[in-house]
Motif scaffolding. Structure first.
Motif, PDB file in Angstrom:
ATOM      1  N   GLY A  61       0.932  -1.135  -0.151  1.00  0.00           N
ATOM      2  CA  GLY A  61       0.140   0.092   0.074  1.00  0.00           C
ATOM      3  C   GLY A  61       0.911   1.491   0.093  1.00  0.00           C
ATOM      4  O   GLY A  61       0.425   2.324  -0.834  1.00  0.00           O
ATOM      5  N   ASP A  62       1.973   1.232   0.597  1.00  0.00           N
ATOM      6  CA  ASP A  62       2.988   2.413   0.628  1.00  0.00           C
ATOM      7  C   ASP A  62       3.402   2.717  -0.562  1.00  0.00           C
ATOM      8  O   ASP A  62       3.866   3.795  -1.092  1.00  0.00           O
ATOM      9  CB  ASP A  62       3.846   2.473   1.729  1.00  0.00           C
ATOM     10  N   GLN A  63       3.847   1.318  -1.559  1.00  0.00           N
ATOM     11  CA  GLN A  63       4.218   1.625  -2.894  1.00  0.00           C
ATOM     12  C   GLN A  63       3.154   2.299  -3.767  1.00  0.00           C
ATOM     13  O   GLN A  63       3.724   3.068  -4.770  1.00  0.00           O
ATOM     14  CB  GLN A  63       4.733   0.465  -3.204  1.00  0.00           C
ATOM     15  N   THR A  64       1.994   2.111  -3.596  1.00  0.00           N
ATOM     16  CA  THR A  64       1.175   2.699  -4.543  1.00  0.00           C
ATOM     17  C   THR A  64       0.017   3.333  -3.585  1.00  0.00           C
ATOM     18  O   THR A  64      -1.126   2.966  -3.434  1.00  0.00           O
ATOM     19  CB  THR A  64       0.230   1.508  -5.018  1.00  0.00           C
ATOM     20  N   LEU A 348       0.506 -13.006  -5.300  1.00  0.00           N
ATOM     21  CA  LEU A 348       0.071 -11.796  -6.356  1.00  0.00           C
ATOM     22  C   LEU A 348       0.788 -10.407  -5.490  1.00  0.00           C
ATOM     23  O   LEU A 348       1.169  -9.463  -6.169  1.00  0.00           O
ATOM     24  CB  LEU A 348      -1.545 -11.622  -6.476  1.00  0.00           C
ATOM     25  N   PRO A 349       0.326 -10.211  -4.103  1.00  0.00           N
ATOM     26  CA  PRO A 349       0.841  -9.161  -3.612  1.00  0.00           C
ATOM     27  C   PRO A 349       2.466  -8.716  -3.781  1.00  0.00           C
ATOM     28  O   PRO A 349       3.107  -7.793  -3.688  1.00  0.00           O
ATOM     29  CB  PRO A 349       0.357  -9.164  -2.293  1.00  0.00           C
ATOM     30  N   ILE A 350       3.201 -10.053  -3.392  1.00  0.00           N
ATOM     31  CA  ILE A 350       4.646 -10.273  -3.246  1.00  0.00           C
ATOM     32  C   ILE A 350       5.176  -9.860  -4.713  1.00  0.00           C
ATOM     33  O   ILE A 350       5.901  -9.018  -5.007  1.00  0.00           O
ATOM     34  CB  ILE A 350       5.053 -11.455  -2.985  1.00  0.00           C
ATOM     35  N   LEU A 351       4.300 -10.279  -5.723  1.00  0.00           N
ATOM     36  CA  LEU A 351       4.747 -10.090  -7.177  1.00  0.00           C
ATOM     37  C   LEU A 351       4.775  -8.470  -7.424  1.00  0.00           C
ATOM     38  O   LEU A 351       5.552  -7.646  -8.128  1.00  0.00           O
ATOM     39  CB  LEU A 351       3.926 -10.819  -8.170  1.00  0.00           C
ATOM     40  N   LEU A 352       3.644  -8.189  -7.061  1.00  0.00           N
ATOM     41  CA  LEU A 352       3.188  -6.485  -7.093  1.00  0.00           C
ATOM     42  C   LEU A 352       4.364  -5.693  -6.324  1.00  0.00           C
ATOM     43  O   LEU A 352       4.840  -4.643  -6.976  1.00  0.00           O
ATOM     44  CB  LEU A 352       1.707  -6.144  -6.746  1.00  0.00           C
ATOM     45  N   LEU A 353       4.755  -6.176  -5.283  1.00  0.00           N
ATOM     46  CA  LEU A 353       5.639  -5.439  -4.462  1.00  0.00           C
ATOM     47  C   LEU A 353       6.977  -5.343  -5.139  1.00  0.00           C
ATOM     48  O   LEU A 353       7.732  -4.247  -5.127  1.00  0.00           O
ATOM     49  CB  LEU A 353       5.705  -5.891  -2.982  1.00  0.00           C
ATOM     50  N   ILE A 354       7.365  -6.616  -5.811  1.00  0.00           N
ATOM     51  CA  ILE A 354       8.755  -6.769  -6.045  1.00  0.00           C
ATOM     52  C   ILE A 354       8.695  -5.659  -7.584  1.00  0.00           C
ATOM     53  O   ILE A 354       9.935  -4.967  -7.557  1.00  0.00           O
ATOM     54  CB  ILE A 354       8.952  -8.080  -6.761  1.00  0.00           C
ATOM     55  N   VAL A 355       7.703  -5.873  -8.212  1.00  0.00           N
ATOM     56  CA  VAL A 355       7.909  -5.146  -9.513  1.00  0.00           C
ATOM     57  C   VAL A 355       7.674  -3.319  -9.212  1.00  0.00           C
ATOM     58  O   VAL A 355       8.258  -2.577  -9.790  1.00  0.00           O
ATOM     59  CB  VAL A 355       6.409  -5.191 -10.348  1.00  0.00           C
ATOM     60  N   ALA A 356       6.935  -2.873  -7.967  1.00  0.00           N
ATOM     61  CA  ALA A 356       6.826  -1.728  -7.570  1.00  0.00           C
ATOM     62  C   ALA A 356       8.082  -1.276  -7.055  1.00  0.00           C
ATOM     63  O   ALA A 356       8.646   0.045  -7.396  1.00  0.00           O
ATOM     64  CB  ALA A 356       5.780  -1.617  -6.547  1.00  0.00           C
TER      65      ALA A 356
END
Length: 518
Positions: A61-64, A348-356
C-alpha cells in the motif's frame, strides 16, 4: 464518481471485524480436528505470523498510495498481464462472497430456522449488502462504527457468562500434538484469518484520511481480531473438550447454548449468532464491494453502481451451487481454499511489491541522472554567460577605439580639404608671394595638426566615459549593444562638429593668406 474517504478509526474497526468474519464459527472445529487440545497454541502462532502478512499488505500500500489493489495491478503489470491477474483475483472474491452467503443460509437453516429455505436467507442478506455498496464505503464505515461497540459488549458478556463452566483438564496435556498437525493448523488458521485482509487494499491507503494512523490501525485491528479468535478457540476446548469441538460444525454456537445463569438466563445463543452475523456482514461486503469495483475498473466505467444489481443476483445464484452440502464445504476449506487464497492474496501482492520496488528504483535513478544533467547544463550555461559578459566588457573598448580611429580619418580628410583650399587660394595669387605663402601654409598645417590632435584628445575622454558607462551596464548583452549604438552616435556627432569647426577655420586661414600677400 467522487472519491470517498474514511477515518483511521473506522479503518481499524473494519480491519477488526473483517479478520474475525466466518472464523468465529467454523475455525475452532477446523483446527481442533488436527491439533486437538493444542489448537489454541496453533491459533496464537498464527496470529503472530499474520503480522508478516499485514506487513506485506502495508508495504504494498505504501508503494502505491493513490491506487487501490485493482488499479495497482494494471499499473504495475501492464494492461494485458494486469487484467489477467485482476480476473484471477476477482474470481476469488466472487466465489468467496458466494460461499459466505452459503454459510449464512446453512447456519440459519441448521441452527435457527430449519423449515426456511437457504435461498431466503441469502436473498435477504444480499439486499443489505447491495444497499450498503450503493451508499458507498463512507456509509459502510459508519455502520461498522455503530456495530463495533455492540459486538464488543456481547463478546464480553459471552466470555463472562461461560467462564464458570471452564474445565482446565480439557486442555491437558499441553504440546501433545505433532509438529505436522500444528503446522497444518497454523496454515488453516492464517488462510481464514489473515488472507482475507488483502481486501482492505481496496481502501488502504487511498481512501483513508491519515495514512500513518491507518497503518497502526491495520496492525491493531488484526491483533484484536486474533485475540477474539484465540479466546473463542480456548473457551471451546476448555468447556466442550477437544473431541466435542472437532465434531461440531459450529462449536462456538454450541458453546453459547451452554450459558445458563441461575437457571433463569438461558437460551441466549442467538446473541452469539448476532456476533457472527455482524462479522460476516463486514467480510461479505468487502468481497462484494471488491468484485463490483474491480469489474467496473476493468470495463473502464466511471460509476460501479449499475453493476450492483446484476452482481448481487449472480452471487445469490452462486451461493446455491458453490457447495452441495456441508461435507463438501469442509473439504474445500481444508484442502483447496488455503492454496487458492495463498496464490491470489500472498503471491500476487509479493509480485506486485517486487515490480513496484524495481520501478521506483529505476525512476529514482532516472531522476538523479536528470538532476545531474540539469546541473551540468546550468554550469555550462553559467560559464558561457561569464565568457559572453567578458566579451561584452572587452567589445565596448574595442568599439570605442575603432570609433576613435574612424573619427581621426574624418579629421584628416577635413585637414586635407583645408590644405587643398589653401593651396588653391595660394595659386590664384602672384608667384612672388610663394615663399610667404609656403610659410603660412606650413604654419596653418601645424595649427591644423595641433587642432586635430586636440580634437582627438577631446574625443578620447568622451570615449573613455562611454566605455565606463558600458562596463557598468554589462549586465546583459542588449544594454551593451544599446550603449555601443549610443556611443557610436555620439562619436559621429562629435566628428561632424569637428569637421564643421575645421570648415569654419578655413576662411580665416584664407584671409590670413590674403593679408600676407598684401
Amino acid at each position: 464518481m467522487e472519491k470517498e474517504v474514511i477515518s483511521s478509526r473506522q479503518f481499524t474497526i473494519i480491519t477488526f471485524l473483517l479478520s474475525i468474519g466466518t472464523a468465529i464459527l467454523i475455525i475452532p472445529s477446523s483446527i481442533a480436528s488436527s491439533s486437538k487440545q493444542d489448537a489454541w497454541i496453533a491459533a496464537s502462532i498464527g496470529v503472530v505470523l499474520s503480522l508478516l502478512v499485514v506487513k506485506l499488505f502495508v508495504t504494498l500500500g505504501d508503494q502505491t498510495p493513490t491506487l487501490n489493489f485493482i488499479e495497482a495491478n494494471e499499473k504495475l503489470l501492464g494492461r494485458f498481464f494486469g487484467k489477467i491477474t485482476v480476473v484471477g483475483f476477482l474470481s476469488l472474491t466472487l466465489f468467496a462472497g458466494g460461499e459466505l452467503l452459503y454459510f449464512i443460509g446453512a447456519f440459519m437453516k441448521t441452527e435457527v430456522m430449519p423449515e426456511t429455505p437457504t435461498m431466503a436467507f441469502a436473498l435477504l442478506f444480499i439486499i443489505i449488502i447491495m444497499y450498503a455498496t450503493y451508499l458507498g464505503i463512507e456509509n459502510f464505515a459508519r455502520s461498522a462504527e455503530i456495530l463495533f461497540p455492540m459486538f464488543v459488549l456481547i463478546f464480553i458478556f459471552f466470555v463472562v457468562s461461560i467462564t464458570p463452566q471452564i474445565k482446565f483438564e480439557n486442555i491437558q496435556p499441553i504440546m501433545e500434538a505433532s509438529k505436522t498437525s500444528i503446522l497444518y493448523s497454523i496454515i488453516r488458521f492464517i488462510s481464514v484469518f489473515s488472507f482475507s485482509l488483502v481486501m482492505l487494499l481496496m481502501i488502504y491507503p487511498a481512501s483513508v484520511n491519515v495514512q500513518q494512523s491507518s497503518k497502526k490501525g491495520f496492525y491493531i485491528g488484526m491483533l484484536l481480531g486474533g485475540v477474539v479468535l484465540v479466546t473463542l478457540i480456548t473457551l471451546s476446548i476448555l468447556v466442550l473438550g477437544p473431541a466435542n469441538t472437532a465434531s461440531r460444525t459450529f462449536p462456538s454456537y454450541a458453546l453459547a447454548q451452554r450459558i445458563s445463569i441461575g437457571n433463569f438466563l438461558q437460551r441466549i445463543e442467538i446473541i452469539m449468532a448476532f456476533m457472527w452475523i455482524v462479522s460476516i456482514f463486514i467480510r461479505t461486503f468487502m468481497y462484494f464491494y471488491t468484485t463490483v469495483v474491480g469489474i467496473a475498473q476493468i470495463m473502464k466505467l466511471k460509476d460501479h453502481r449499475p453493476l450492483i444489481l446484476p452482481m448481487g443476483i449472480i452471487m445469490v445464484g452462486l451461493s446455491q451451487i458453490v457447495h452441495p452440502d456441508i461435507v463438501h464445504s469442509n473439504i474445500y476449506n481444508d484442502e483447496i481454499w488455503p492454496i487458492y487464497a495463498f496464490v491470489c492474496t500472498i503471491l500476487l501482492p509479493i509480485l506486485l511489491l517486487i515490480v513496484a520496488v524495481i520501478r521506483n528504483r529505476k525512476s529514482q535513478g532516472n531522476s538523479t541522472k536528470m538532476g545531474h544533467a540539469d546541473s551540468n547544463q546550468g554550469q555550462m550555461t553559467g560559464a558561457s554567460n561569464a565568457v559572453s559578459n567578458q566579451g561584452n566588457q572587452t567589445k565596448p573598448e574595442n568599439t570605442d577605439s575603432n570609433q576613435g580611429n574612424q573619427t581621426k580619418p574624418e579629421n584628416t580628410d577635413s585637414n586635407q580639404d583645408n590644405q587643398t583650399n589653401v593651396t588653391n587660394t595660394g595659386t590664384t595669387q602672384d608667384n612672388q608671394a610663394k615663399p610667404a605663402t609656403m610659410d603660412s601654409k606650413q604654419d596653418n598645417q601645424t595649427n591644423n595638426a595641433n587642432t586635430d590632435s586636440t580634437q582627438d584628445n577631446q574625443v578620447k575622454p568622451d570615449n573613455t566615459i562611454s566605455n565606463q558607462d558600458n562596463q557598468e551596464k554589462t549586465d546583459n548583452t542588449v544594454s551593451t549593444q544599446d550603449n555601443q549604438d549610443k556611443s557610436a552616435t555620439t562619436n559621429s556627432s562629435q566628428s561632424q562638429a569637428a569637421s564643421k569647426q575645421d570648415d569654419q577655420a578655413t576662411p580665416d586661414k584664407t584671409s590670413s593668406d590674403k593679408k600676407s600677400l598684401e
